[in-house]
Enzyme design. Sequence first.
Site, mmCIF file in Angstrom:
data_model
loop_
_atom_site.group_PDB
_atom_site.id
_atom_site.type_symbol
_atom_site.label_atom_id
_atom_site.label_comp_id
_atom_site.label_asym_id
_atom_site.label_seq_id
_atom_site.Cartn_x
_atom_site.Cartn_y
_atom_site.Cartn_z
ATOM 1 N N LYS A 197 -0.139 3.605 -2.486
ATOM 2 C CA LYS A 197 -0.769 3.561 -3.795
ATOM 3 C C LYS A 197 0.246 3.868 -4.908
ATOM 4 O O LYS A 197 1.364 4.311 -4.628
ATOM 5 C CB LYS A 197 -1.924 4.561 -3.826
ATOM 6 C CG LYS A 197 -3.049 4.212 -2.859
ATOM 7 C CD LYS A 197 -4.125 5.276 -2.932
ATOM 8 C CE LYS A 197 -5.292 4.982 -2.017
ATOM 9 N NZ LYS A 197 -6.322 6.032 -2.124
ATOM 10 N N TYR B 46 -12.208 -2.678 -3.523
ATOM 11 C CA TYR B 46 -13.121 -1.536 -3.515
ATOM 12 C C TYR B 46 -14.574 -1.951 -3.712
ATOM 13 O O TYR B 46 -15.393 -1.166 -4.203
ATOM 14 C CB TYR B 46 -12.714 -0.525 -4.591
ATOM 15 C CG TYR B 46 -11.438 0.206 -4.269
ATOM 16 C CD1 TYR B 46 -11.343 1.027 -3.148
ATOM 17 C CD2 TYR B 46 -10.316 0.090 -5.081
ATOM 18 C CE1 TYR B 46 -10.184 1.713 -2.849
ATOM 19 C CE2 TYR B 46 -9.140 0.775 -4.792
ATOM 20 C CZ TYR B 46 -9.077 1.581 -3.678
ATOM 21 O OH TYR B 46 -7.923 2.255 -3.377
ATOM 22 N N PHE C 280 -17.487 6.979 -9.567
ATOM 23 C CA PHE C 280 -16.028 7.034 -9.552
ATOM 24 C C PHE C 280 -15.366 5.650 -9.538
ATOM 25 O O PHE C 280 -14.153 5.545 -9.649
ATOM 26 C CB PHE C 280 -15.523 7.865 -8.369
ATOM 27 C CG PHE C 280 -15.945 7.334 -7.023
ATOM 28 C CD1 PHE C 280 -15.215 6.355 -6.377
ATOM 29 C CD2 PHE C 280 -17.080 7.840 -6.386
ATOM 30 C CE1 PHE C 280 -15.593 5.869 -5.127
ATOM 31 C CE2 PHE C 280 -17.469 7.378 -5.150
ATOM 32 C CZ PHE C 280 -16.728 6.375 -4.513
ATOM 33 N N ARG D 70 -4.922 5.880 10.701
ATOM 34 C CA ARG D 70 -5.825 6.751 9.927
ATOM 35 C C ARG D 70 -5.543 8.226 10.233
ATOM 36 O O ARG D 70 -5.557 9.065 9.342
ATOM 37 C CB ARG D 70 -7.289 6.418 10.218
ATOM 38 C CG ARG D 70 -7.602 4.992 9.872
ATOM 39 C CD ARG D 70 -8.568 4.664 8.846
ATOM 40 N NE ARG D 70 -9.472 5.624 8.327
ATOM 41 C CZ ARG D 70 -9.735 5.710 7.026
ATOM 42 N NH1 ARG D 70 -9.113 4.942 6.168
ATOM 43 N NH2 ARG D 70 -10.621 6.572 6.589
ATOM 44 N N THR E 232 -8.966 11.938 3.718
ATOM 45 C CA THR E 232 -8.924 11.388 2.363
ATOM 46 C C THR E 232 -8.697 12.487 1.338
ATOM 47 O O THR E 232 -7.950 12.310 0.378
ATOM 48 C CB THR E 232 -10.239 10.635 2.059
ATOM 49 O OG1 THR E 232 -10.399 9.607 3.044
ATOM 50 C CG2 THR E 232 -10.215 10.002 0.692
ATOM 51 N N ARG F 285 -0.887 12.611 3.992
ATOM 52 C CA ARG F 285 -1.574 13.290 2.889
ATOM 53 C C ARG F 285 -1.393 14.801 2.964
ATOM 54 O O ARG F 285 -1.289 15.470 1.933
ATOM 55 C CB ARG F 285 -3.047 12.912 2.882
ATOM 56 C CG ARG F 285 -3.258 11.460 2.486
ATOM 57 C CD ARG F 285 -4.718 11.076 2.566
ATOM 58 N NE ARG F 285 -4.946 9.703 2.146
ATOM 59 C CZ ARG F 285 -5.825 8.895 2.727
ATOM 60 N NH1 ARG F 285 -6.556 9.309 3.748
ATOM 61 N NH2 ARG F 285 -5.977 7.660 2.277
ATOM 62 N N ASN G 52 -3.978 10.301 -3.561
ATOM 63 C CA ASN G 52 -3.761 10.645 -2.151
ATOM 64 C C ASN G 52 -2.799 9.706 -1.420
ATOM 65 O O ASN G 52 -2.875 9.525 -0.221
ATOM 66 C CB ASN G 52 -5.084 10.800 -1.409
ATOM 67 C CG ASN G 52 -5.876 9.514 -1.320
ATOM 68 O OD1 ASN G 52 -5.414 8.447 -1.717
ATOM 69 N ND2 ASN G 52 -7.074 9.602 -0.780
ATOM 70 N N HIS H 118 -3.596 4.149 1.339
ATOM 71 C CA HIS H 118 -4.888 3.617 1.784
ATOM 72 C C HIS H 118 -4.667 2.956 3.136
ATOM 73 O O HIS H 118 -3.642 2.322 3.361
ATOM 74 C CB HIS H 118 -5.419 2.566 0.803
ATOM 75 C CG HIS H 118 -6.531 1.749 1.392
ATOM 76 N ND1 HIS H 118 -7.838 2.186 1.400
ATOM 77 C CD2 HIS H 118 -6.516 0.557 2.044
ATOM 78 C CE1 HIS H 118 -8.590 1.275 2.021
ATOM 79 N NE2 HIS H 118 -7.807 0.289 2.411
ATOM 80 N N GLU I 67 -9.519 -6.843 4.159
ATOM 81 C CA GLU I 67 -8.499 -6.402 3.211
ATOM 82 C C GLU I 67 -7.227 -7.231 3.320
ATOM 83 O O GLU I 67 -6.632 -7.588 2.294
ATOM 84 C CB GLU I 67 -8.211 -4.916 3.421
ATOM 85 C CG GLU I 67 -9.392 -4.051 3.013
ATOM 86 C CD GLU I 67 -9.279 -2.595 3.388
ATOM 87 O OE1 GLU I 67 -10.110 -1.817 2.907
ATOM 88 O OE2 GLU I 67 -8.364 -2.220 4.177
#
Length: 149
Positions: free
Chosen positions: A9, A49, A57, A85, A91, A102, A112, A115, A126
């Site tokens: 990100k 998203y 949010f 993951r 998250t 993270r 964070n 993704h 995606e």
Amino acid sequence: MERTYLMIKPDGVQRGLIGEIISRFEKKGFQLVGMKFLRLTKEMAEKHYAEHVGKPFFPGLVEYIISGPVVAMCWEGKDVVSVSREMMGATNPAKAAPGTIRGAYAVDIGRNIIHGSDSPASAERELSIYFNAGELVEWDRSLQAWIAE
């Protein structure tokens, strides 16, 4: 072989963590088959998203993800979705285990670092947003036999 979508990100890019993050997945034994450095359009972000449309949010999430460049990647490997993951951590960085991406680098849930797809179906969806047919590279890695049976 399973594939997943990972994205560094804008905060990860701005903080100079691209090489560190890629290195972790390479060292784990996953194979990079696609990568782009880009700035998302608002339309791409909203498509990415889409499951969060209508949530309070959502507007902030879209604004954040288009605020700077990202690194879009396709990784391949055994159980790559679930293992990546776990490598990323929770998250919410406050709940991310030490040693995860993270847990090591993020402080705030809104910044964070990374993704990752949460299922093979999400990965397929995606990946189709970020990569066109023919952009993922099929290649044989000579040390693959030393990584997995």
